[in-house]
Enzyme design. Structure first.
Site, PDB file in Angstrom:
ATOM      1  N   GLU A  65      16.615   3.898  10.515  1.00 23.28           N
ATOM      2  CA  GLU A  65      18.002   3.394  10.059  1.00 23.28           C
ATOM      3  C   GLU A  65      18.823   4.278   9.950  1.00 23.28           C
ATOM      4  O   GLU A  65      18.855   5.357   9.693  1.00 23.28           O
ATOM      5  CB  GLU A  65      17.845   2.013   9.106  1.00 23.28           C
ATOM      6  N   LYS A  92      12.999  -0.382  -3.489  1.00 19.73           N
ATOM      7  CA  LYS A  92      13.660   0.206  -4.143  1.00 19.73           C
ATOM      8  C   LYS A  92      13.462  -0.209  -5.820  1.00 19.73           C
ATOM      9  O   LYS A  92      13.752  -1.075  -6.263  1.00 19.73           O
ATOM     10  CB  LYS A  92      15.351   0.048  -3.778  1.00 19.73           C
TER      11      LYS A  92
HETATM   12  N1  PSU Z   1      16.645   3.128   1.998  1.00 19.30           N
HETATM   13  C1  PSU Z   1      17.095   4.167   1.032  1.00 19.30           C
HETATM   14  N2  PSU Z   1      18.504   4.293   1.096  1.00 19.30           N
HETATM   15  C2  PSU Z   1      19.099   2.958   1.189  1.00 19.30           C
HETATM   16  C3  PSU Z   1      17.684   2.188   1.853  1.00 19.30           C
HETATM   17  C4  PSU Z   1      16.923   2.009   1.963  1.00 19.30           C
HETATM   18  O1  PSU Z   1      16.476   5.344   0.571  1.00 19.30           O
HETATM   19  O2  PSU Z   1      20.076   2.930   1.272  1.00 19.30           O
HETATM   20  C5  PSU Z   1      19.513   0.893   2.442  1.00 19.30           C
HETATM   21  C6  PSU Z   1      18.961   0.145   3.381  1.00 19.30           C
HETATM   22  O3  PSU Z   1      19.473  -0.021   4.467  1.00 19.30           O
HETATM   23  C7  PSU Z   1      18.377  -0.811   3.047  1.00 19.30           C
HETATM   24  C8  PSU Z   1      19.454  -1.266   1.782  1.00 19.30           C
HETATM   25  O4  PSU Z   1      17.954  -2.666   3.732  1.00 19.30           O
HETATM   26  O5  PSU Z   1      19.492   0.148   1.581  1.00 19.30           O
HETATM   27  C9  PSU Z   1      19.139  -2.620   1.191  1.00 19.30           C
HETATM   28  O6  PSU Z   1      20.111  -3.447   0.826  1.00 19.30           O
HETATM   29  P1  PSU Z   1      20.443  -4.575   0.111  1.00 19.30           P
HETATM   30  O7  PSU Z   1      18.825  -4.734  -1.163  1.00 19.30           O
HETATM   31  O8  PSU Z   1      21.930  -5.470  -0.209  1.00 19.30           O
HETATM   32  O9  PSU Z   1      19.554  -6.136   1.209  1.00 19.30           O
END
Ligand code: PSU
Ligand code: MN
Length: 303
Positions: free
Chosen positions: A26, A160
């Protein structure tokens, strides 16, 4: 037929036609998850890790309103350095095509796009999930919805650490998403190696994972499978430390009225500063480590 808005680079196209092993990557972690220049490094090292395992890497993102499957160095640099890269999820992806923007795809959109061309394996750092305090604002990542709607085999270090990991873990079960791991009995906590949430299966070798995934495919299981790979031990950070940084950063986010899709990037940046780059080092290590495992699983799955 594929939309002419989707451009597949020649290497990935060749791999698709010849049924070679491919791993999707991604781009939001490049544009919004990591600072420059570490973001470019991680993007390149991840591609290299996939290639070292004998697979083809397909980094996905949006350039001038075209969806690119297999971003080249130049395009990665644009997403890594430009100040006006959007973070696109399902609700806003078509708008970024309409406006011909440069944009980065989240886990949700990357899974959605990769599925359309028949890529089966995807690697990231940490998935999005249910945010802390979601009972007040219903902030739940579309990553979970897309994991539910597509069959993708996803390698990550869990959700996360900034999220409500218990609610995220339970929601995955509700959606019928198997939570398996490589060499751990528990879901990892992204920047730390172990939560208290026991996985459905701990596989200790790549062969078993590949055989299991074949069964998932054969039985037409119609959601994704999460394969957890914990952060390498020497980069794992103590949970208490992380929680302290998270609480401080969430308070700051509230004071500054940061919400919605800006929240995750804000918290990651704040916590990195509080940790004096410790979380950045962990994040970097785990992303590359996941790409390597994904490449190996993909290779076995394809053989
Ligand atoms: N993995 C990481 N860092 C990131 C992400 C994933 O190590 O920044 C990103 C991914 O693209 C994931 C997004 O889909 O963070 C999640 O964002 P949100 O919580 O707004 O859905
Ligand atoms: Mn959100």
């Amino acid at each position: 037929m594929l939309s002419n808005k989707i451009k597949v680079n020649s290497k990935v196209q060749e791999a698709l036609e010849n049924n070679k092993s491919i791993v999707a990557l991604e781009s939001t972690l490049i544009s919004h998850g990591l600072p420059y220049p570490e973001n470019i490094n991680v993007a390149k090292e991840s591609i290299k890790a996939v290639e070292d395992s004998g697979s083809v890497a397909a980094t996905i993102g949006i350039i001038n309103g075209d969806i690119i499957i297999g971003l080249d160095d130049n395009e990665i640099e644009i997403l890594a350095t430009s100040k006006i890269v959007e973070k696109v999820s399902l609700h806003n992806i078509a708008l970024s095509l309409f406006h011909k923007h440069n944009a980065a795809t989240t886990v949700a959109t990357t899974i959605n796009i990769a599925s359309k061309v028949g890529i089966k394996i995807f690697s990231t750092g940490g998935i999005g999930g249910v945010h802390l305090g979601s009972e007040h604002n219903s902030d739940i990542s579309a990553d979970l919805t897309e994991l539910n709607r597509n069959r993708m085999f996803v390698i990550s270090s869990g959700a996360k650490s900034i999220l409500d990991l218990e609610k995220t873990f339970e929601t995955l079960e509700t959606y019928g998403i198997p939570r398996i791991s490589y060499k751990s009995d528990y879901m990892p906590g992204f920047w730390y190696d172990e939560t208290i949430y026991a996985v459905d299966q701990n596989f200790i070798n790549v062969d078993d994972i590949a055989n299991y995934l074949r069964l998932v495919e054969e039985t037409n299981h119609n959601s994704s499978v999460l394969i957890f790979n914990k952060v390498p031990k020497k980069y794992s950070i103590e949970k208490n430390l992380i929680e302290n940084w998270i609480n401080k950063s969430i308070e700051k986010a509230k004071l500054n009225h940061i919400r919605g899709k800006d929240l995750t990037p804000f918290l990651i940046t704040e916590i990195n500063a509080l940790s004096k780059n410790k979380t950045l080092e962990a994040n970097t290590a785990l992303i590359i480590n996941n790409a390597l495992l994904a490449g190996k699983i993909s290779k076995k799955f394809n053989s």
